[in-house]
Scaffold this active site. Sequence first.
Site, PDB file in Angstrom:
ATOM      1  N   LYS A 123      21.177  30.993  87.681  1.00 30.75           N
ATOM      2  CA  LYS A 123      21.315  31.489  86.251  1.00 30.75           C
ATOM      3  C   LYS A 123      21.276  30.283  85.215  1.00 30.75           C
ATOM      4  CE  LYS A 123      24.245  35.292  87.692  1.00 30.75           C
ATOM      5  NZ  LYS A 123      25.637  35.798  88.048  1.00 30.75           N
ATOM      6  N   TYR A 173      15.876  50.491  95.090  1.00 31.45           N
ATOM      7  CA  TYR A 173      16.949  51.682  94.563  1.00 31.45           C
ATOM      8  C   TYR A 173      18.275  51.268  95.078  1.00 31.45           C
ATOM      9  CZ  TYR A 173      17.875  55.933  91.922  1.00 31.45           C
ATOM     10  OH  TYR A 173      18.302  56.920  91.211  1.00 31.45           O
TER      11      TYR A 173
END
Lengths: 430, 430
Positions: free
Chosen positions: A208, A13
């Site tokens: 990526k 979180y």
Amino acid sequence: MAHDMVKLGLAGYGTVGTGLARILEENGDWIARRLGKRLGITKVLVRNLDKGRAFPPGPKTTFTTSMEELVNDPEIDIVVELMGGIEAPYQLIRSALEKGKPVVTANKALLAERGPELFALANRQELGLYYEASVAGGIPIVETLKQSLAGNKIKTLTGILNGTANFILSEMTATGMDFTDALGLAQDKGYAEADPELDIEGMDAAHKLCLLIRLAHGQDYPLHDLPVQGITGMHPFDIEMARDFGYRIKLLAQVKDRSGHLQAGVFPALIKEDHILAKVDGPYNAILLDGNAVGPIMLYGQGAGDLPTGSAVLADIMALARKTAPNNTGFIEESLPKAQILAPEQTVFRHYFRFTVKDRPGVLSTISGIMGERNISIAQAVQKQEPQGGGVPVVFFSHAAQLKDVRDALSEIDGLSFVCAPTVHYRILS
Amino acid sequence: MAHDMVKLGLAGYGTVGTGLARILEENGDWIARRLGKRLGITKVLVRNLDKGRAFPPGPKTTFTTSMEELVNDPEIDIVVELMGGIEAPYQLIRSALEKGKPVVTANKALLAERGPELFALANRQELGLYYEASVAGGIPIVETLKQSLAGNKIKTLTGILNGTANFILSEMTATGMDFTDALGLAQDKGYAEADPELDIEGMDAAHKLCLLIRLAHGQDYPLHDLPVQGITGMHPFDIEMARDFGYRIKLLAQVKDRSGHLQAGVFPALIKEDHILAKVDGPYNAILLDGNAVGPIMLYGQGAGDLPTGSAVLADIMALARKTAPNNTGFIEESLPKAQILAPEQTVFRHYFRFTVKDRPGVLSTISGIMGERNISIAQAVQKQEPQGGGVPVVFFSHAAQLKDVRDALSEIDGLSFVCAPTVHYRILS
């Protein structure tokens, strides 16, 4: 209107998790109108239960420090992995898939390194393992490659995939500041991590690129086979020189299909200033690709940040909540073949060279002679009278040349007595 | 590898149909790897059976002139409407949906005018009615709005949606040529139709904007309520003037959410030359949008042409071939509510004004006085000494002003005795 609730279990979180929670609160009714269902974060895996949270994930959310508790919770419909790292999230995603739960992750490093195992497991389990947020933040490049452009063969894909590196180069270009100052500014603005190595050394872009190669070509290009060059120590002189000749320098991630073999890598390159990628400045990302049907397409947007990345996580959650058949890799095979890799030495590009030499007669002709022997022909040359590194800089812009020839020529040139410093060279995007 | 065959019935075999057939031949194996199925064009509805076809649609394709034969053929899995026009394709799509066949169409005019009826029918039939190719050619904007950005509220969407108009303006800007010559060049290059009115008068962009408003906002904005201004007769003087002040002129289609009311329209506007939309030149299209989570995103590519549009048609076919639950409008309602429309008079923009006046004292102060009374304040003013239209041009760049005030001021100013020609005014994108 009564709505079903789709229950989300978050692992982690931090920035993105908080961003997701903020979007769910702000756009909850809107999402229900799109989906016919509400989305709620019901459980969050954290390291420290006592830490204060600036934005609570939801009124009925419980926190846990136990991975088992998260993946075993029968109430949870979708597991969202936003932990970072490799080993812990790998275990989490495995367990979640084994328990029959679809997974959303933003973890590019994990998927670049261990994606094939996880996709194979998801395939056996007939579950979604979605990862839009792992490449270029909110830009929907994963979905575009899996769906909208799936019928295209992608000839070339060129991405500006790291916002930190792009911000640094943009600042150096706009203000003439040096690399260290630009990096410091990126850190002050919160774009760069305290340890910026992954960004500036090109590994983040390489992670990526591995994912994009899989999506565009249906081949696994092992991360450790990918040539990666970062921008650490980029000299303002080269940025200024590039500008003088109408170029910008960008950190690019690129894959080209060269007759069935893939030429791929991460590297800084000069781009003509009127090229659309040259306009991608600051922390923005962009992916330009050339499909054999669609032609050139560019997607542009923010590559990082709580809300843009949260938007991409949300897109995956909504796709899974629609319970469509999983489409993880964009291909029907259980596992993708290893890429047909073009040897990096055979890579062909135009090149920018900056030699640092003693200012004496015959230097230019010696250098250009060595380059000529290696089939490197010079398009433009300029000598600056600004002493630097114990010599004067001489800049060459070459025509297209093979990387092997470039390296051979440089190893010979850098051994010459009148060469005062290692030669700097960058590719030129054509 | 044995594959199922998904059988396509095409209505119309012009540019886009031929493009689709070429892609299916070129990329057939690749598509099968993505989809696990082959795609084949088995029947084509044409007006004339005897016409020669430069590229045959497939080895086993039959031609027919009967719409009934196409939609009644039990072999056909997906009907692809590429006819053009309104009434005939409307009947075709209705019949196909009634017969239980999903439909792909590229027909923006039909969907702008009669979309709600057709989407309601598709919804009742639980069938896909897909239309990626109807907006911006191969750019996956429809899918992006329906899926990837579905959780975002779109604050502003600005599109360059007509390649012909954009080509004309780009040529006028680059070469200084006048409107008629640039239009002729667009026709020579095959970008503009023999009758270019739909393109240059803005209606084509308006059709597309209606579709994008539906996708982004889940509201039906009736085409006839949309303010539309084209670029016919655009004067090179204004393009040059805009350039002098660092702007480009583009034909924009825009919708903004202003506190729940939609401000929408098609209009030429000045854009700062360093704005990313200002770089969209020639026949290219782009859509820049600002989502409340994702921030600014731009999609860029070719807005027309056989292969780019064929690529978008193919994306829809592949989505339908995957037999996912239909997602036509991007919302769960059977029919969308009528848009909350902001009265065009309340539109607020900066403005560019070119007055044509007699060169005499007091003219500037009279004009700026009238504008001041209407709350239009002047940011920059310049008077050129080049007689034109019986007077000299005076150019004002205003600060933000309401359209009602602009119109009231112009109606007063254009009635003054020293004003020699109707005032030209364009918006400035901020």
